[in-house]
Motif scaffolding. Structure first.
Motif, PDB file in Angstrom:
ATOM      1  N   LEU A  66      10.780   0.539   8.065  1.00  0.00           N
ATOM      2  CA  LEU A  66      12.102   0.373   7.483  1.00  0.00           C
ATOM      3  C   LEU A  66      13.100   1.302   8.148  1.00  0.00           C
ATOM      4  N   VAL A  67      12.648   2.515   8.510  1.00  0.00           N
ATOM      5  CA  VAL A  67      13.433   3.432   9.341  1.00  0.00           C
ATOM      6  C   VAL A  67      12.490   4.028  10.378  1.00  0.00           C
ATOM      7  N   ALA A  68      13.020   4.362  11.549  1.00  0.00           N
ATOM      8  CA  ALA A  68      12.226   5.067  12.549  1.00  0.00           C
ATOM      9  C   ALA A  68      11.931   6.487  12.066  1.00  0.00           C
ATOM     10  N   GLU A  69      10.811   7.035  12.519  1.00  0.00           N
ATOM     11  CA  GLU A  69      10.492   8.417  12.129  1.00  0.00           C
ATOM     12  C   GLU A  69      11.597   9.368  12.564  1.00  0.00           C
ATOM     13  N   GLY A  70      12.231   9.053  13.724  1.00  0.00           N
ATOM     14  CA  GLY A  70      13.323   9.893  14.187  1.00  0.00           C
ATOM     15  C   GLY A  70      14.511   9.899  13.235  1.00  0.00           C
ATOM     16  N   LYS A  71      14.706   8.811  12.486  1.00  0.00           N
ATOM     17  CA  LYS A  71      15.792   8.793  11.498  1.00  0.00           C
ATOM     18  C   LYS A  71      15.450   9.703  10.309  1.00  0.00           C
ATOM     19  N   VAL A  72      14.163   9.804   9.990  1.00  0.00           N
ATOM     20  CA  VAL A  72      13.749  10.765   8.966  1.00  0.00           C
ATOM     21  C   VAL A  72      13.990  12.178   9.489  1.00  0.00           C
ATOM     22  N   LEU A  73      13.697  12.384  10.769  1.00  0.00           N
ATOM     23  CA  LEU A  73      13.937  13.683  11.397  1.00  0.00           C
ATOM     24  C   LEU A  73      15.416  14.035  11.347  1.00  0.00           C
ATOM     25  N   VAL A  74      16.274  13.086  11.726  1.00  0.00           N
ATOM     26  CA  VAL A  74      17.726  13.322  11.703  1.00  0.00           C
ATOM     27  C   VAL A  74      18.191  13.638  10.282  1.00  0.00           C
ATOM     28  N   PHE A 124      14.272  -2.694  17.507  1.00  0.00           N
ATOM     29  CA  PHE A 124      14.107  -2.051  16.211  1.00  0.00           C
ATOM     30  C   PHE A 124      12.666  -1.602  16.009  1.00  0.00           C
ATOM     31  N   ALA A 125      12.509  -0.604  15.153  1.00  0.00           N
ATOM     32  CA  ALA A 125      11.190  -0.214  14.690  1.00  0.00           C
ATOM     33  C   ALA A 125      10.766  -1.181  13.595  1.00  0.00           C
ATOM     34  N   THR A 126       9.466  -1.439  13.490  1.00  0.00           N
ATOM     35  CA  THR A 126       8.995  -2.321  12.429  1.00  0.00           C
ATOM     36  C   THR A 126       8.859  -1.580  11.104  1.00  0.00           C
ATOM     37  N   ALA A 142       0.841  -1.206   0.000  1.00  0.00           N
ATOM     38  CA  ALA A 142       0.000   0.000   0.000  1.00  0.00           C
ATOM     39  C   ALA A 142       0.871   1.250   0.000  1.00  0.00           C
ATOM     40  N   THR A 143       0.241   2.381  -0.258  1.00  0.00           N
ATOM     41  CA  THR A 143       0.916   3.679  -0.168  1.00  0.00           C
ATOM     42  C   THR A 143       0.329   4.540   0.941  1.00  0.00           C
ATOM     43  N   ASP A 144      -0.876   4.236   1.395  1.00  0.00           N
ATOM     44  CA  ASP A 144      -1.510   5.006   2.461  1.00  0.00           C
ATOM     45  C   ASP A 144      -0.929   4.641   3.820  1.00  0.00           C
ATOM     46  N   ARG A 145      -0.856   5.604   4.721  1.00  0.00           N
ATOM     47  CA  ARG A 145      -0.387   5.367   6.084  1.00  0.00           C
ATOM     48  C   ARG A 145      -1.459   4.629   6.893  1.00  0.00           C
ATOM     49  N   ARG A 146      -1.025   3.595   7.627  1.00  0.00           N
ATOM     50  CA  ARG A 146      -1.940   2.852   8.488  1.00  0.00           C
ATOM     51  C   ARG A 146      -1.326   2.472   9.831  1.00  0.00           C
ATOM     52  N   PHE A 147      -0.006   2.278   9.898  1.00  0.00           N
ATOM     53  CA  PHE A 147       0.663   1.855  11.128  1.00  0.00           C
ATOM     54  C   PHE A 147       1.452   3.015  11.737  1.00  0.00           C
ATOM     55  N   SER A 148       1.737   2.901  13.044  1.00  0.00           N
ATOM     56  CA  SER A 148       2.806   3.704  13.638  1.00  0.00           C
ATOM     57  C   SER A 148       4.129   2.997  13.329  1.00  0.00           C
ATOM     58  N   THR A 149       5.235   3.531  13.802  1.00  0.00           N
ATOM     59  CA  THR A 149       6.518   2.868  13.559  1.00  0.00           C
ATOM     60  C   THR A 149       6.687   1.625  14.429  1.00  0.00           C
ATOM     61  N   ALA A 150       5.812   1.440  15.414  1.00  0.00           N
ATOM     62  CA  ALA A 150       5.621   0.182  16.142  1.00  0.00           C
ATOM     63  C   ALA A 150       6.915  -0.545  16.512  1.00  0.00           C
TER      64      ALA A 150
END
Length: 360
Positions: free
Chosen positions: A185-193, A181-183, A156-164
């Motif tokens: 592919l990358v944690a949201e914090g890694k996108v932030l970094v 680990f986050a489930t 899918a392309t739509d958001r449905r999960f948290s980084t869990a």
């Protein structure tokens, strides 16, 4: 080329972050806990859950999304199982309270299951597995983020999960194992970094609405300035789950166990009343109660040694869960914590606004 990192002495950085949270109204103990936990994530190499979070934590506190000085409330108590409500307190305050309860009950009964709901961002989950290891307990942690929809399920392309996130801690004499680990592919914090000039994302970490893969943080955040807040609601894309259908399935189970079962809520659907909060379902097992502690230690250590004796791929090193974090911690304690210039500038800007002097 990204600008060079700013190296900050770990002790000075910890004191600086603690001063920021005292300035926002936390008492000494809570400010120290938050600082220690965030710095600990950096020391372990999990910069996504480290001090880069300081400006966001302060914003959440000032907006009333996260509350100072909370004491977690036990709402269901069955002896070897319990459900705890964090009352939207700082995760670094209420999550340790839930973990301490689980450890005490596992020591008493041999096993414990503790659910935590309505907690502020609890940070690096491996920290709680390490706490259980110090008590000689095995632990397993399923985590979700109620109200945070960031990750697209497989296909899918739509958001449905948290980084869990998911974590397991195994106490072996002289060789503890910590899987964390986050489930996504990358944690949201890694996108932030990455958005702050840090380590670039893999080119397939994110997905655009039309299905194109992306490594550009703008996919998640939309437009943003060089320094300042990032808003995940402004981006049109999503983070991808790791491991295709396998990571997606594990994320699904994190939402079921940490979100639905605890009563804290799943990642979505998001409504105007939805409040972002962590949920965590944790299992604690005492090897000494299980009756196989000696065999567990001997067999476990022998197996670790055998796995690590595997012939490595050229240029690689065979490691066990937790080895990389331990090596990074030793290096950063000795040589300083590397921060991206934009991350450091964001922390300084927050501190200055609160009247906290910058360390040398």
């Amino acid at each position: 080329m990204a600008p060079p990192s700013v190296l900050v002495d770990a002790a000075r950085l910890g004191a600086y972050v603690a001063a920021i949270f005292r300035a926002v109204g936390c008492d000494e103990a809570e400010a120290s806990r938050i600082s220690t936990h965030l710095l600990g994530a950096n020391l372990a190499g999990h910069d996504s859950h480290g001090v880069a979070r300081v400006p966001r934590y302060v914003e959440w506190c000032e907006a009333g999304y996260v509350l100072k000085g909370q004491t977690a409330e036990v709402v269901t108590d069955g002896g070897c199982f319990a459900l705890v409500d964090g009352k939207f307190g700082f995760g670094q305050t209420v999550a340790p309270q839930a973990v301490e309860l689980g450890i005490a009950r596992a020591r008493q009964h041999g096993i414990a299951v503790v659910g935590l709901r309505n907690a502020g961002h609890i940070g690096r989950v491996g920290d709680y597995a390490e706490t259980a290891i110090r008590a000689n307990l095995i632990s397993v942690h399923f985590v979700n983020v109620a109200g945070s929809v960031l990750v697209a399920p497989f296909g899918a392309t739509d958001r449905r999960f948290s980084t869990a996130p998911f974590s397991v801690g195994v106490p072996l004499p002289g060789r503890p194992l910590v899987l964390d680990f986050a489930t996504s592919l990358v944690a949201e914090g890694k996108v932030l970094v990455a958005s702050n000039g840090g380590k670039p994302l893999p080119a397939n970490a994110l997905v655009e609405p039309d299905g194109r893969l992306s490594g550009d943080p703008h996919t998640l955040y939309g437009e943003y300035g060089a320094v300042g807040p990032r808003d995940v609601t402004k981006g049109q894309g999503a983070i991808r789950a790791f491991g295709e259908h396998k990571g997606s399935g594990l994320a699904f189970m994190c939402e079921m166990l940490a979100g639905a079962l605890t009563g804290g809520g799943t990642s979505g659907p998001v409504t105007a009343r939805t409040r972002i909060a962590n949920g965590m379902l944790s299992f604690y097992i005492s090897p000494s109660h299980f009756g196989t502690e000696a065999e567990f230690h001997a067999t476990g250590r022998a197996y670790v040694d055998w796995v690590l004796s595997a012939n490595p791929v050229p240029g690689e090193t065979v490691i066990a869960p937790g080895d990389k974090e331990a090596a990074t911690r030793a290096d950063r304690l000795a040589n300083g914590v590397p921060l991206q210039p934009d991350t450091w500038a964001g922390i300084i800007a927050t501190a200055q606004r609160l009247g906290v002097a910058q360390p040398d």
